[in-house]
Design an enzyme around this catalytic site. Structure first.
Site, PDB file in Angstrom:
ATOM      1  N   ASN A  59      -6.673   1.464   2.814  1.00  0.00           N
ATOM      2  CA  ASN A  59      -7.409   2.690   3.089  1.00  0.00           C
ATOM      3  C   ASN A  59      -6.975   3.818   2.149  1.00  0.00           C
ATOM      4  O   ASN A  59      -7.779   4.688   1.799  1.00  0.00           O
ATOM      5  CB  ASN A  59      -7.174   3.129   4.540  1.00  0.00           C
ATOM      6  CG  ASN A  59      -7.719   2.125   5.543  1.00  0.00           C
ATOM      7  OD1 ASN A  59      -8.588   1.313   5.225  1.00  0.00           O
ATOM      8  ND2 ASN A  59      -7.222   2.163   6.778  1.00  0.00           N
ATOM      9  N   GLU A  98       0.849  -1.186   0.000  1.00  0.00           N
ATOM     10  CA  GLU A  98       0.000   0.000   0.000  1.00  0.00           C
ATOM     11  C   GLU A  98       0.888   1.241   0.000  1.00  0.00           C
ATOM     12  O   GLU A  98       2.000   1.212   0.545  1.00  0.00           O
ATOM     13  CB  GLU A  98      -0.885  -0.036   1.261  1.00  0.00           C
ATOM     14  CG  GLU A  98      -1.752   1.199   1.428  1.00  0.00           C
ATOM     15  CD  GLU A  98      -2.836   1.037   2.503  1.00  0.00           C
ATOM     16  OE1 GLU A  98      -2.896  -0.017   3.164  1.00  0.00           O
ATOM     17  OE2 GLU A  98      -3.630   1.984   2.656  1.00  0.00           O
ATOM     18  N   GLN A 148       1.389  -6.585   5.338  1.00  0.00           N
ATOM     19  CA  GLN A 148       1.726  -6.265   3.969  1.00  0.00           C
ATOM     20  C   GLN A 148       3.076  -6.917   3.640  1.00  0.00           C
ATOM     21  O   GLN A 148       3.417  -7.890   4.307  1.00  0.00           O
ATOM     22  CB  GLN A 148       1.742  -4.761   3.811  1.00  0.00           C
ATOM     23  CG  GLN A 148       0.347  -4.165   4.090  1.00  0.00           C
ATOM     24  CD  GLN A 148       0.173  -2.714   3.685  1.00  0.00           C
ATOM     25  OE1 GLN A 148       0.988  -2.132   2.991  1.00  0.00           O
ATOM     26  NE2 GLN A 148      -0.931  -2.097   4.130  1.00  0.00           N
ATOM     27  N   TYR A 197      -6.863  -9.129  11.330  1.00  0.00           N
ATOM     28  CA  TYR A 197      -5.567  -9.009  12.014  1.00  0.00           C
ATOM     29  C   TYR A 197      -5.765  -9.430  13.460  1.00  0.00           C
ATOM     30  O   TYR A 197      -6.825  -9.184  14.037  1.00  0.00           O
ATOM     31  CB  TYR A 197      -5.092  -7.554  12.003  1.00  0.00           C
ATOM     32  CG  TYR A 197      -4.831  -6.989  10.621  1.00  0.00           C
ATOM     33  CD1 TYR A 197      -3.621  -7.206   9.985  1.00  0.00           C
ATOM     34  CD2 TYR A 197      -5.793  -6.219   9.967  1.00  0.00           C
ATOM     35  CE1 TYR A 197      -3.360  -6.681   8.728  1.00  0.00           C
ATOM     36  CE2 TYR A 197      -5.546  -5.682   8.709  1.00  0.00           C
ATOM     37  CZ  TYR A 197      -4.334  -5.917   8.090  1.00  0.00           C
ATOM     38  OH  TYR A 197      -4.073  -5.393   6.844  1.00  0.00           O
ATOM     39  N   ASN A 235     -12.059  -0.717  -0.975  1.00  0.00           N
ATOM     40  CA  ASN A 235     -11.415  -1.325   0.191  1.00  0.00           C
ATOM     41  C   ASN A 235     -12.233  -1.060   1.448  1.00  0.00           C
ATOM     42  O   ASN A 235     -12.593   0.106   1.717  1.00  0.00           O
ATOM     43  CB  ASN A 235     -10.011  -0.715   0.385  1.00  0.00           C
ATOM     44  CG  ASN A 235      -9.313  -1.248   1.630  1.00  0.00           C
ATOM     45  OD1 ASN A 235      -8.928  -2.413   1.677  1.00  0.00           O
ATOM     46  ND2 ASN A 235      -9.197  -0.409   2.648  1.00  0.00           N
ATOM     47  N   GLU A 236     -12.517  -2.097   2.205  1.00  0.00           N
ATOM     48  CA  GLU A 236     -13.157  -1.986   3.534  1.00  0.00           C
ATOM     49  C   GLU A 236     -14.244  -0.905   3.563  1.00  0.00           C
ATOM     50  O   GLU A 236     -14.237  -0.033   4.443  1.00  0.00           O
ATOM     51  CB  GLU A 236     -12.095  -1.720   4.612  1.00  0.00           C
ATOM     52  CG  GLU A 236     -11.153  -2.876   4.807  1.00  0.00           C
ATOM     53  CD  GLU A 236     -10.182  -2.712   5.985  1.00  0.00           C
ATOM     54  OE1 GLU A 236     -10.113  -1.625   6.583  1.00  0.00           O
ATOM     55  OE2 GLU A 236      -9.488  -3.706   6.298  1.00  0.00           O
ATOM     56  N   GLU A 247      -6.356  -9.319   3.233  1.00  0.00           N
ATOM     57  CA  GLU A 247      -5.507  -8.730   4.282  1.00  0.00           C
ATOM     58  C   GLU A 247      -5.576  -9.658   5.480  1.00  0.00           C
ATOM     59  O   GLU A 247      -6.663  -9.879   6.032  1.00  0.00           O
ATOM     60  CB  GLU A 247      -5.977  -7.335   4.697  1.00  0.00           C
ATOM     61  CG  GLU A 247      -5.674  -6.259   3.671  1.00  0.00           C
ATOM     62  CD  GLU A 247      -6.013  -4.862   4.150  1.00  0.00           C
ATOM     63  OE1 GLU A 247      -5.815  -4.596   5.350  1.00  0.00           O
ATOM     64  OE2 GLU A 247      -6.467  -4.067   3.316  1.00  0.00           O
TER      65      GLU A 247
END
Ligand code: AHR
Length: 504
Positions: free
Chosen positions: A72, A27, A352, A244, A172-173, A292
């Site tokens: 993000n 990212e 990442q 996560y 994304n999200e 992720e």
């Protein structure tokens, strides 16, 4: 000594593993790009400014696909800022990470880097502050051969051949209130459907990934997936999920059990995909992109301090988790979970890849080294290809705060085309080794080629630039084969890769 049992059989196949489950993610965040993959002026930079030491470490991981450019970040990104002569590209405030993005690495450069690293690009479009129009334009720019405004601009910018980007993330999200352009599930489902429809009209060979939940603990988890898929089911191919874990209370047994949450998360999302498909009488089956996943918590406090001091600085050293040995064990179990669910998880990205919650760390102007979590990822990616086998296992169990009956032994297995068999196993027991007895009679005469062992007496041990091999794999005991039965020891708290091949 505690004992565990395992039966493997060629006929207990989960399915062919899609190699893309060993993907990763870069990212525009922190020092992932600037100071990570790209550092012109570094003694090991190539003619484009890419660090060759980092490329070498990435290549050893055999990463098939890298998600880019966010995260993000992508929800406020104008992809057009990242093309054309670098000196003309604008500097923009990035509201996701409170930094300044210089756009010196853009689409062309990242495609070049990923080719050098032996990987393919999985490109995310901005469905936060932007929408279907910009999304279809970037597909035209990247993938259309020529003869249209956007594709001709790509050619003018130096890429005669289309980039041929196959995988496209639809934002994304978008379920997260922290996201620029956060949407309700219905709003997102409508936008994702229209974006995917237009993008596939431009290039019908692409695959699209819809945003599922940013975590299994989101309050909207479940209804988000159902509602948004009700709107976009026929135009998307995968549902993305993220997760996560951390160990802020220093509860190692509880932390090592977190992969059980990952497993439940996958099963629930698969059920919802199938429920929406069933409701629609669709012949199409959606699969998952777990794009992720990792351990993330070590750097949280440090990041707050960085933002207090230097908000809006470029390439701030954000999310620089220094991973310890127990993190590598959980990453091993998360990889086992992905392999065991590889019938429905077709893409997964360790988040990442460099510096930002990453297996690879660098120092600006200095070295590059492998963090502890590098090793299980490398082992699974290199040896975990082929057919995933369903392990029939029996292990003693323990209880912890969030789970009852956590097996001490967590395992997965893969069979390659050449007949070699790999068993991956974590021993979660902090005290005792496990004697594993594996029934492998179905595979004929096998020999243990190698037992790769990752172990450290200190669960908090880390790798550093000065001591890059503090936590590194060593040769383990190869056990004994007796009439198709392997007996082998898994040391207390260990990641084990047992590689077997036909005995000739
Ligand atoms: O990987 C770091 C961040 O975690 C990503 O930008 C975002 O998608 C997730 O919340």
């Amino acid at each position: 000594m505690k004992k565990a049992k395992l039966i493997l059989d060629k006929d207990f196949a989960i399915g062919q593993i899609d190699k893309r489950i060993y993907g990763s993610f870069i990212e525009h965040l922190g020092r992932a790009v600037y100071g990570g993959i790209y550092e012109p002026g570094h003694p090991l930079a190539d003619e484009q400014g890419f660090r060759k030491d980092v490329i070498d470490l990435v290549k050893r991981l055999q990463i098939p696909v890298v998600r880019y450019p966010g995260g993000n970040f992508v929800s406020g990104f104008n992809w057009e800022d990242s093309i054309g002569p670098a000196e003309n590209r604008p500097k923009r405030l990035d509201l996701a990470w409170f930094t300044t993005e210089t756009n010196q690495v853009g689409l062309h450069e990242f495609v070049d880097w990923s080719r050098k690293a032996g990987s393919e690009v999985m490109y995310a479009v901005n469905l936060g502050t932007r929408g279907p129009d910009e999304a279809r334009n970037v597909v035209e720019y990247a993938n259309h051969p020529g003869g249209s405004a956007w594709s001709d601009l790509r050619i003018k910018n130096g890429a005669k051949e289309p980039f041929g980007i196959k995988l496209w993330c639809l934002g994304n999200e978008m379920d997260g209130p922290w996201q620029m352009g956060h949407k309700t599930a219905y709003e997102y489902g409508r936008v994702a459907n229209e974006a995917a429809k237009l993008m596939k009209w431009v290039d019908p060979t692409i695959e699209t990934v819809a945003c599922g939940s940013a975590s299994s603990n989101m309050p909207t988890f479940g209804t988000w997936e159902y509602t948004m898929l009700d709107e976009c089911y026929e135009n998307v191919d995968y549902v993305s999920i993220h997760r996560y874990y951390g160990n802020p209370t220093n509860d190692t047994p509880g932390f090592l059990a977190r992969s059980m949450d990952m497993d439940e998360f996958i099963h629930t999302v698969v059920s919802i995909c199938d429920a929406v498909g069933g409701k629609k009488h669709s012949k199409k089956k959606l699969n998952l992109s777990f794009d992720e996943w990792n351990v993330w918590y070590h750097s949280n406090e440090q990041d707050k301090e960085i933002w207090k001091r230097e908000k809006w600085g470029p390439a701030l050293p954000l999310l620089e988790d220094v991973y310890n040995f127990e993190d590598a064990l959980l990453v091993g179990s998360m990889l086992n979970t992905l392999i065991r669910n590889s019938d429905r998880v077709k893409i997964a990205c360790l988040a990442q890849l460099v510096n930002v919650i990453a297996p690879i760390m660098t120092r600006n102007g200095g070295g590059a080294w492998a963090q502890t979590i590098y090793w299980p990822l490398m082992h699974a990616s290199v040896y975990g290809r082929g057919t995933a086998l369903r392990p029939v296992s029996e292990s003693p169990v323990y209880d912890c705060a969030d789970y009852e009956g956590v097996p001490y032994m967590d395992t997965s297995a893969t069979l390659s085309e050449d007949g070699s068999l790999t068993i991956f196993a974590v021993n979660r027991d902090p005290e005792e080794e496990l004697e594993l007895s594996a029934d492998l009679r179905d595979f004929g005469d096998l020999r243990v080629k190698e037992h790769i062992l990752l172990h450290h007496d200190d669960v908090k041990a880390v790798n550093t630039e000065e001591h890059p091999d503090n936590v590194a794999p060593v040769a383990g005991d190869t056990g004994r084969m007796d009439g198709g039965k392997l007996t082998i020891t898994l040391p207390a708290l260990s990641w084990n890769v047992i590689r077997l091949e036909p005995a000739q």
